[in-house]
Design an enzyme around this catalytic site. Structure first.
Site, PDB file in Angstrom:
ATOM      1  N   PHE A 112       0.815  -1.216   0.000  1.00 52.45           N
ATOM      2  CA  PHE A 112       0.000   0.000   0.000  1.00 52.45           C
ATOM      3  C   PHE A 112       0.846   1.262   0.000  1.00 52.45           C
ATOM      4  O   PHE A 112       0.389   2.323  -0.447  1.00 52.45           O
ATOM      5  CB  PHE A 112      -0.948  -0.010   1.208  1.00 52.45           C
ATOM      6  CG  PHE A 112      -0.341   0.357   2.527  1.00 52.45           C
ATOM      7  CD1 PHE A 112      -0.450   1.640   3.035  1.00 52.45           C
ATOM      8  CD2 PHE A 112       0.345  -0.579   3.285  1.00 52.45           C
ATOM      9  CE1 PHE A 112       0.086   1.988   4.261  1.00 52.45           C
ATOM     10  CE2 PHE A 112       0.887  -0.252   4.518  1.00 52.45           C
ATOM     11  CZ  PHE A 112       0.762   1.035   5.001  1.00 52.45           C
ATOM     12  N   LYS A 113       2.081   1.155   0.443  1.00 53.03           N
ATOM     13  CA  LYS A 113       2.909   2.355   0.539  1.00 53.03           C
ATOM     14  C   LYS A 113       3.327   2.891  -0.825  1.00 53.03           C
ATOM     15  O   LYS A 113       3.747   4.035  -0.940  1.00 53.03           O
ATOM     16  CB  LYS A 113       4.097   2.075   1.438  1.00 53.03           C
ATOM     17  CG  LYS A 113       3.609   1.744   2.852  1.00 53.03           C
ATOM     18  CD  LYS A 113       4.672   1.521   3.870  1.00 53.03           C
ATOM     19  CE  LYS A 113       4.011   1.216   5.218  1.00 53.03           C
ATOM     20  NZ  LYS A 113       4.963   0.970   6.299  1.00 53.03           N
ATOM     21  N   ASP A 114       3.169   2.071  -1.865  1.00 52.55           N
ATOM     22  CA  ASP A 114       3.398   2.579  -3.216  1.00 52.55           C
ATOM     23  C   ASP A 114       2.454   3.728  -3.549  1.00 52.55           C
ATOM     24  O   ASP A 114       2.813   4.629  -4.310  1.00 52.55           O
ATOM     25  CB  ASP A 114       3.178   1.464  -4.241  1.00 52.55           C
ATOM     26  CG  ASP A 114       4.284   0.419  -4.248  1.00 52.55           C
ATOM     27  OD1 ASP A 114       5.455   0.802  -4.101  1.00 52.55           O
ATOM     28  OD2 ASP A 114       3.966  -0.771  -4.396  1.00 52.55           O
TER      29      ASP A 114
END
Length: 466
Positions: A112-114
């Site tokens: 999700f950090k993308d």
């Protein structure tokens, strides 16, 4: 839009100053001086508009006059373009009546950090070119932040990236996203300690203001406000799409509290959001804080099947406590001064009540995580990563809610193949774009958990990219 420190002892700064400096000089975290809001038309449009369009609208609110409409949409279209395996960026899967999984793992590093890092890369490049400046970006990671930062920032001009990861406390796939990028400007540092050790080193570097100025230090951890605003977008999009059935409730696997905070930010922007369930693993300090009103750190984090959440001190919890105490910097500083000395703080009664009005929290151990992996697969056919499995178990742990329920799937199961295989007998394959990950050459430097050693390495390796 101006930004203030949670601890009230620093002057307000601009959006781009917040982006480039990250931590306030008084040790606090930057937050907006006031909360902007999306119009009802923008909220409704988010249900069907291209993801980049909603992201640009949110970005413009927080950047203010520092970013034009054209620049904002240009940055978001670049961030959410062809590097995503799914054109919907964060697709929603229905798995039961009123129950959904939000897939946040279709970016370059499968986490999700993308979603935030791809936007941050463009923001950094935009600001550095405008200011003719260079940055040394540092990142403490429990696994996923580092890989997302590397995928976003490798090869970016004017940036040297230093990723501090806890030795032996990340999965093989997580490690290789950090060590096998081939980026000349990327430095993967394996620190002898846990995530909290790495995070403490990063905070200590920022506390040394002379060093921070000398090397032009900037963070990409979720202490950087731009990370939070970028993550708030998928809450806005999802809540808008499902709101016809009532306020939308989210379950968020959480370690450093940044993703849960992003849900609260989306709610302040006007998104139709009900309750936010914070799902922790055995490192359950936040869950205990909601139950007891006392937030306390442990001496060391516990190694679990969900390593990206193995955090004993959640940096972003400071931001929500700042909200809970009425944005009173003096009160927040007093609480955190006591926390630094004793390792715990007692939430004032009204602040505790405010948090419970928006959030639930539930702790899940490894045995329950294994159960959840199996249960979700049996019920829906979906293969989860162990962090998302923590959320699957926790989603029924709070108060009864009405309206749709959305579980955030924070990472692709292929990032944790051994855990998935041990429970389900399924070895999840890496997506095509990174199928050769194990064939790439690794480059990593082992360093002790020593501030002087880390600072010396950064000094010696600034500007060494070809």
């Amino acid at each position: 839009m101006r930004y203030i420190s949670t601890r009230g002892g620093s002057p307000s700064v601009s959006f781009f100053d917040t982006l480039l400096t990250g931590l306030a000089p008084d040790g606090g975290l930057y937050v907006p001086e006031g909360w902007p809001s999306l119009s009802s038309e923008q909220i409704k449009a988010a249900a069907t508009a291209p993801y980049a369009e909603t992201a640009a609208a949110v970005l413009r609110l927080f950047a203010g006059d520092e970013l034009s409409d054209a620049d904002a949409i240009g940055l978001t279209e670049e961030a959410y373009g062809g590097q995503w395996a799914n054109p919907g960026i964060t697709p929603l899967q229905q798995v039961g009546p009123g129950e959904y999984i939000l897939e946040l793992f279709h970016g370059p590093s499968l986490a999700f950090k993308d979603v935030a890092m791809q936007l941050l890369a463009g923001l950094y490049a935009h600001a550095l070119e405008a200011r003719n400046a260079r940055l040394s970006i540092v990142c403490a990671t429990s696994g996923d932040t580092g890989g997302a930062a590397v995928e976003a920032l490798k090869g970016v001009d004017r940036i040297d990236l230093f990723v501090l990861m806890p030795k032996g406390r990340v999965s093989d796939v997580q490690r290789r996203f950090m060590t096998a990028s081939g980026g000349d400007n990327v430095h993967a540092l394996s620190i002898d300690g846990d995530f909290d050790t790495a995070q403490a080193l990063v905070k200590a570097m920022f506390a040394d203001q002379a060093f921070a100025r000398e090397v032009a230090l900037s963070p990409v951890n979720s202490i950087n406000w731009a990370r939070i605003l970028a993550q708030s977008v998928y809450y806005v999009v999802t809540a808008s799409a499902l709101a016809v059935a009532g306020p939308v409730n989210f379950t968020v696997p959480s370690g450093n509290f940044g993703d849960a905070l992003a849900g609260y930010v989306a709610k302040k922007l006007g998104a139709p959001i009900g309750r936010i369930m914070i799902a922790t693993n055995a490192n359950d300090g936040i869950a205990r804080a909601f139950e007891t009103g006392t937030y306390a750190r442990t001496k060391a984090s516990i190694a679990t099947l969900s390593p990206a959440m193995d955090i004993s001190v959640a940096s972003n919890f400071e931001r929500i406590i700042h909200e809970a105490v009425g944005r009173d910097g003096a009160v927040l500083k007093q609480l955190y001064d006591g926390f630094a000395q004793s390792g715990s703080l007692d939430l004032p009664g009204p602040a505790h009540d405010m948090l419970k009005a928006h959030f639930d929290a539930f702790g899940v151990d490894d045995q329950e995580t294994r159960w959840a992996l199996a249960d979700c697969y049996e019920q829906t056919g979906e293969v989860l990563c162990p962090h998302t499995a923590v959320g699957w178990r926790a989603r029924f742990g709070g108060d009864e809610v009405t309206g749709p329920r959305v579980l955030l799937a924070t990472a692709h199961p292929a990032k944790f193949p051994e855990t998935v295989d041990s429970v389900l007998g399924i070895m999840p394959a890496l997506p095509r774009h990174c199928a050769d990950l194990y064939e790439r050459a690794e480059a990593v430097v082992d360093l002790p958990a020593d501030l002087s050693a880390v600072k010396a390495y950064i000094r010696q390796n600034i500007g060494t990219a070809a």
